[in-house]
Scaffold this motif. Structure first.
Motif, PDB file in Angstrom:
ATOM      1  N   TYR A 115       0.821  -1.204   0.000  1.00 41.85           N
ATOM      2  CA  TYR A 115       0.000   0.000   0.000  1.00 41.85           C
ATOM      3  C   TYR A 115       0.859   1.260   0.000  1.00 41.85           C
ATOM      4  CZ  TYR A 115      -3.147   3.584   1.868  1.00 41.85           C
ATOM      5  OH  TYR A 115      -3.845   4.735   2.064  1.00 41.85           O
ATOM      6  N   SER A 116       2.010   1.210   0.691  1.00 43.05           N
ATOM      7  CA  SER A 116       2.810   2.425   0.823  1.00 43.05           C
ATOM      8  C   SER A 116       3.675   2.694  -0.408  1.00 43.05           C
ATOM      9  CB  SER A 116       3.697   2.336   2.071  1.00 43.05           C
ATOM     10  OG  SER A 116       4.615   1.285   1.911  1.00 43.05           O
ATOM     11  N   VAL A 117       3.738   1.742  -1.339  1.00 39.29           N
ATOM     12  CA  VAL A 117       4.455   1.996  -2.592  1.00 39.29           C
ATOM     13  C   VAL A 117       3.624   2.963  -3.427  1.00 39.29           C
ATOM     14  CG1 VAL A 117       5.141   0.946  -4.770  1.00 39.29           C
ATOM     15  CG2 VAL A 117       5.551  -0.249  -2.648  1.00 39.29           C
ATOM     16  N   PRO A 118       4.239   3.981  -4.047  1.00 44.79           N
ATOM     17  CA  PRO A 118       3.469   4.825  -4.966  1.00 44.79           C
ATOM     18  C   PRO A 118       2.941   3.941  -6.096  1.00 44.79           C
ATOM     19  CG  PRO A 118       5.619   5.788  -4.506  1.00 44.79           C
ATOM     20  CD  PRO A 118       5.635   4.410  -3.930  1.00 44.79           C
ATOM     21  N   LYS A 119       1.650   3.591  -6.010  1.00 44.41           N
ATOM     22  CA  LYS A 119       1.121   2.524  -6.865  1.00 44.41           C
ATOM     23  C   LYS A 119       1.189   2.824  -8.349  1.00 44.41           C
ATOM     24  CE  LYS A 119      -2.355   2.140  -4.093  1.00 44.41           C
ATOM     25  NZ  LYS A 119      -1.597   2.358  -2.860  1.00 44.41           N
ATOM     26  N   ILE A 120       1.222   4.103  -8.682  1.00 48.96           N
ATOM     27  CA  ILE A 120       1.153   4.465 -10.096  1.00 48.96           C
ATOM     28  C   ILE A 120       2.274   3.811 -10.908  1.00 48.96           C
ATOM     29  CG2 ILE A 120       2.415   6.614  -9.575  1.00 48.96           C
ATOM     30  CD1 ILE A 120      -0.078   5.941 -12.405  1.00 48.96           C
ATOM     31  N   VAL A 121       3.450   3.624 -10.274  1.00 49.30           N
ATOM     32  CA  VAL A 121       4.565   3.056 -11.031  1.00 49.30           C
ATOM     33  C   VAL A 121       4.327   1.578 -11.346  1.00 49.30           C
ATOM     34  CG1 VAL A 121       6.225   4.682 -10.095  1.00 49.30           C
ATOM     35  CG2 VAL A 121       5.894   2.483  -8.976  1.00 49.30           C
ATOM     36  N   LEU A 122       3.305   0.976 -10.731  1.00 52.25           N
ATOM     37  CA  LEU A 122       2.997  -0.419 -11.048  1.00 52.25           C
ATOM     38  C   LEU A 122       2.031  -0.532 -12.221  1.00 52.25           C
ATOM     39  CD1 LEU A 122       2.546  -1.792  -7.425  1.00 52.25           C
ATOM     40  CD2 LEU A 122       4.553  -1.943  -8.870  1.00 52.25           C
ATOM     41  N   PHE A 123       1.517   0.607 -12.693  1.00 50.98           N
ATOM     42  CA  PHE A 123       0.510   0.538 -13.752  1.00 50.98           C
ATOM     43  C   PHE A 123       0.995  -0.175 -15.020  1.00 50.98           C
ATOM     44  CE2 PHE A 123      -1.924   2.590 -17.288  1.00 50.98           C
ATOM     45  CZ  PHE A 123      -3.048   1.806 -17.107  1.00 50.98           C
ATOM     46  N   PRO A 124       2.261   0.022 -15.442  1.00 54.39           N
ATOM     47  CA  PRO A 124       2.711  -0.707 -16.640  1.00 54.39           C
ATOM     48  C   PRO A 124       2.519  -2.218 -16.526  1.00 54.39           C
ATOM     49  CG  PRO A 124       4.307   0.952 -16.067  1.00 54.39           C
ATOM     50  CD  PRO A 124       3.292   0.945 -14.959  1.00 54.39           C
ATOM     51  N   LEU A 125       2.606  -2.747 -15.301  1.00 55.22           N
ATOM     52  CA  LEU A 125       2.401  -4.189 -15.133  1.00 55.22           C
ATOM     53  C   LEU A 125       0.983  -4.576 -15.540  1.00 55.22           C
ATOM     54  CD1 LEU A 125       4.137  -4.844 -11.702  1.00 55.22           C
ATOM     55  CD2 LEU A 125       5.126  -4.571 -13.973  1.00 55.22           C
ATOM     56  N   PHE A 126       0.022  -3.708 -15.195  1.00 52.11           N
ATOM     57  CA  PHE A 126      -1.364  -3.985 -15.578  1.00 52.11           C
ATOM     58  C   PHE A 126      -1.505  -3.966 -17.094  1.00 52.11           C
ATOM     59  CE2 PHE A 126      -3.790  -4.055 -11.652  1.00 52.11           C
ATOM     60  CZ  PHE A 126      -2.832  -3.626 -10.762  1.00 52.11           C
ATOM     61  N   LEU A 127      -0.806  -3.040 -17.729  1.00 51.48           N
ATOM     62  CA  LEU A 127      -0.851  -2.984 -19.197  1.00 51.48           C
ATOM     63  C   LEU A 127      -0.229  -4.234 -19.802  1.00 51.48           C
ATOM     64  CD1 LEU A 127       0.070   0.736 -19.870  1.00 51.48           C
ATOM     65  CD2 LEU A 127      -2.143  -0.353 -20.148  1.00 51.48           C
TER      66      LEU A 127
END
Lengths: 272, 265
Positions: A115-127
């Motif tokens: 939760y404390s990770v700035p989640k936005i940087v994980l968005f490429p994984l969703f792509l």
């Protein structure tokens, strides 16, 4: 500091509201800001600084185009899907996790770390794994909201006060009865708070996902107008985004206030 | 007696298979990483997922590259610091204004209440058109994103001064400035500190997200760029680096802020 302290304490639910006569201060402030915006825009008189009227006009014009309407509908639909997922999956997972108190203590630190990770940087994984379509954007919006829901609900379920539970045991209540009569009512306030908090997070995640993916949706429409310097359109879209966010936000806040008044720990319940 | 006690009324077990919850946390983390490693090396396409060990190696390589550190990492950290400072000053200042003036408090409170329900990143395109793609719109947006959580926490702190202390201050004829420095700020410090701690998290998210959406450099931009150009290992290395940086930043600033918190001493 736990998540419930930090996340739910950030906006006091019931501000002191002394009776005041005349125009309510929030309205005065809102009108004042609007007037200031208008005056600056009129003075600058530039295409990059639209007046409120221009912005609303552009929004109304845009709302007549099918493409824009489709984009807005896409966003609303994605938001609804993701938010329902957050509410249902998050609450059920959090509830079950909270009942298994040992596992709640073991798993919560991991969830909190993610939760404390700035989640936005994980968005490429969703792509990468879900493709460019709706799935990745709904998935990311869901991901943006679900962790706080799980953490808040499980913390509440694990923190049911021991005294009523002991009383229930001495009355030989069955486990289902304990859940419906003691556990659920005592986690309702946290659930209502989490509903309000996660709505904002889900919408935020969705909008960022749409801005980045650039396929459709209001986030995409916003960013599409940047190179074209169509400020009237951009500001009009921001107004629309605010309107979409505001109605549920006010509704959820009202809901939370009522649930807290009815089930909150501060009021002495008679345990009906 | 204990055997007859229903499960829900029993206290939480201290250990499972002889291990405490904290140890289980570690076990679960290691298991998850190991599963990721195995998946990445067997089933999943290497263009989609690289093994965690490769991520670590690539992160170390990138950190050894001077251009990466000076061109991406330091600019992002600078923006985060600027946004955090601005959010802190503006947040505490605004909270103080609201505490001093009931009118401002009434006027602002409803807006603050719904603030985080509105996706503020929607405003980023406006700032970019007005101010260009440099650091200024990023800092402004991230500071705005972080300031409100500082405001609400600081207000809690300002409100926490006990009534007897207020009366004592009045009887001692403390001036506004003396009251601020001798009573109000010290009393509110723990709450301000927890507001600042959250403000840092928000400022970090703000900087990385805006860099990610639209910018010309920085860590967020680097990850977006690595994604667009199919540099999967670089992308994962960047993500890992951000996780580590965010963790280190939170721990470091948290330690400083904890020292301000006299309630914990």
């Amino acid at each position: 500091m736990t998540l419930s302290d930090s996340a739910l304490a950030d906006t006091p639910v019931a501000p002191a509201r002394p009776a005041s006569r005349g125009v309510p201060p929030p309205l005065v402030l809102g009108i004042g800001l609007l007037a200031a915006w208008w005056a600056i825009a009129a003075l600058v008189d530039s295409a990059v600084m639209p007046t409120p009227v221009t912005a609303v006009e552009r929004l109304l014009v845009n709302l007549q185009s099918t493409r824009f309407l489709d984009s807005a509908a896409d966003t609303v639909l994605r938001l609804l899907t993701a938010y329902v997922g957050v509410a249902v999956v998050g609450a059920v997972t959090g509830f079950l996790l909270g009942l298994a108190r040992f596992w709640a203590a073991a798993v919560s630190p991991l969830l909190y770390a993610v939760y404390s990770v700035p989640k936005i940087v994980l968005f490429p994984l969703f792509l990468l794994f879900l493709g460019l379509g709706d799935a990745s954007q709904v998935g990311f919006a869901f991901f943006s909201g679900v962790l706080p829901m799980v953490l808040l609900v499980s913390a509440a379920a694990a923190a049911v006060p021991p005294l009523p539970l002991k009383l229930a045991a001495s009355l030989r209540m069955s486990t289902p009865a304990v859940i419906t009569k003691i556990v659920l009512p005592s986690i309702l306030p946290a659930f209502a708070g989490a509903l309000r908090l996660t709505f904002g997070l889900t919408f935020l995640g969705l909008l960022i996902a749409e801005m980045f993916t650039g396929v459709s949706g209001l986030g995409y429409e916003l960013l599409r107008n940047v190179p074209l310097v169509r400020m009237g359109d951009i500001v009009g879209e921001v107004v629309l985004v605010i309107l979409i966010a505001l109605a549920p936000a006010i509704g959820l806040r009202t809901l939370e206030t009522r649930v807290r008044a009815r089930f909150g720990t501060t009021t002495e319940g008679d345990g009906r | 007696m204990t055997a007859a006690l229903p499960r829900y009324a029993r206290p939480r077990p201290d250990r499972l298979l002889g291990l405490t919850p904290a140890v289980w946390t570690g076990v679960l983390a290691v298991l998850a990483l190991a599963a990721l490693e195995v998946l990445a090396r067997t089933v999943v396409d290497p263009i989609d997922l690289v093994p965690p060990t490769t991520m670590v190696v690539r992160t170390a390589e990138l950190l050894g590259t001077a251009g990466f550190v000076t061109g991406q990492v330091l600019p992002s950290l600078g923006l985060i610091a600027a946004a955090f400072a601005l959010a802190g000053v503006a947040g505490v200042g605004l909270a103080y204004t609201m505490w001093r003036s009931p009118w401002w408090r009434l006027a602002l409170q409803p807006y603050l209440n719904v603030y985080y329900a509105i996706p503020i990143f929607a405003v980023y395109p406006i700032l970019v058109v007005l101010l260009g793609t440099g650091g200024v719109p990023i800092v402004l947006l991230s500071a705005a994103f972080g300031a409100v959580v500082v405001v609400t926490n600081s207000l809690l702190g300002f409100d926490s001064v006990p009534e007897p202390v207020r009366k004592l201050a009045r009887s001692r004829n403390l001036g506004t400035r003396r009251y601020l420095t001798a009573i109000l700020l010290p009393a509110a410090l723990p709450d301000i500190a927890s507001g600042l701690r959250l403000g840092l998290v928000y400022a970090t998210i703000g900087v990385l997200a805006t860099e990610f959406i639209l910018s010309t450099r920085g860590l967020g931009h680097e990850i977006a760029d690595a994604y667009h150009t199919f540099r999967t290992a670089d992308m994962y290395a960047g993500i890992l680096l951000i996780c580590l940086l965010a963790l280190a930043l939170n721990i470091a600033v948290g330690a400083v802020l904890d020292r301000l918190d006299w309630r914990r001493r």
